[in-house]
Design an enzyme around this catalytic site. Structure first.
Site, mmCIF file in Angstrom:
data_model
loop_
_atom_site.group_PDB
_atom_site.id
_atom_site.type_symbol
_atom_site.label_atom_id
_atom_site.label_comp_id
_atom_site.label_asym_id
_atom_site.label_seq_id
_atom_site.Cartn_x
_atom_site.Cartn_y
_atom_site.Cartn_z
ATOM 1 N N LEU A 1 29.876 42.598 37.321
ATOM 2 C CA LEU A 1 29.747 41.395 36.304
ATOM 3 C C LEU A 1 30.844 40.408 36.110
ATOM 4 O O LEU A 1 30.584 39.146 35.846
ATOM 5 C CB LEU A 1 29.393 42.027 34.802
ATOM 6 N N VAL B 1 32.691 50.015 38.710
ATOM 7 C CA VAL B 1 31.826 49.250 39.718
ATOM 8 C C VAL B 1 30.963 48.287 38.851
ATOM 9 O O VAL B 1 30.862 46.955 39.453
ATOM 10 C CB VAL B 1 30.700 50.125 40.623
ATOM 11 N N CYS B 2 30.473 48.512 37.825
ATOM 12 C CA CYS B 2 29.747 47.513 36.955
ATOM 13 C C CYS B 2 30.669 46.595 36.322
ATOM 14 O O CYS B 2 30.325 45.342 36.527
ATOM 15 C CB CYS B 2 29.057 48.272 35.807
ATOM 16 N N THR B 3 31.814 46.886 36.151
ATOM 17 C CA THR B 3 32.831 45.690 35.538
ATOM 18 C C THR B 3 33.276 44.834 36.714
ATOM 19 O O THR B 3 33.163 43.555 36.386
ATOM 20 C CB THR B 3 34.111 46.574 35.214
ATOM 21 N N GLY C 1 26.011 50.877 33.889
ATOM 22 C CA GLY C 1 26.821 51.303 32.800
ATOM 23 C C GLY C 1 27.856 50.163 32.305
ATOM 24 O O GLY C 1 28.250 49.327 33.210
#
Length: 150
Positions: A52, A47-49, A42
């Site tokens: 990336l 966690v994705c932020t 997402g």
């Protein structure tokens, strides 16, 4: 659902639009650049932020390894653009319409509605050189890329 491609196999080709409307085709990188595919669930989630942003913060090392990054999930171009703008990612986020890329790489879950997190390195010959589920650190990706040199 497709089986996850294995290290040494030719990476499944794909064509898709990026967050800024450009078309990206995996095979266009062959013979030119290594590609790091980051499958993540997402945009703007903790966690994705973090994942990336770690690639953003390792961008210089990735470029030195003659690699680019493609973030992949089925979110819209608008949502991807907000995410890129907020965190200043130097790489594109791919709109995986219908989760077709995720399916080809065995990364879709729950009827394609969710993405199973993984990072793959595709070498200049178009073969999978590294594949790791989850959130491996960029240092591990850079080490895999350094093994491709020479």
């Amino acid at each position: 659902m497709a089986q996850e491609p294995q290290v040494g196999e030719l990476a499944p080709d794909f064509t898709a639009k990026t967050h800024d409307g450009r078309e990206v085709r995996l095979s266009d990188f062959r013979g030119k650049q290594n590609v790091v595919l980051v499958f993540y669930p997402g945009d703007s989630t903790p966690v994705c932020t973090s994942q990336l942003c770690a690639f953003r913060d390792s961008w210089e090392g990735l470029q030195s390894a003659d690699a680019t990054v493609l973030g992949i999930n089925p979110f819209s171009a608008e949502r991807h653009t907000r995410f890129v703008d907020e965190y200043k990612f130097p790489f594109p986020l791919v709109v995986d319409k219908g989760s077709e890329i995720c399916k080809a790489y065995g990364r879709s879950a729950l009827f394609g509605a969710l993405v199973k997190r993984a990072v793959l390195v595709i070498d200049k010959a178009g073969r999978i050189a590294y594949a790791q589920p989850g959130n491996p650190p960029p240092s591990e990706i850079l080490a895999a890329l350094s093994n491709l040199k020479g």
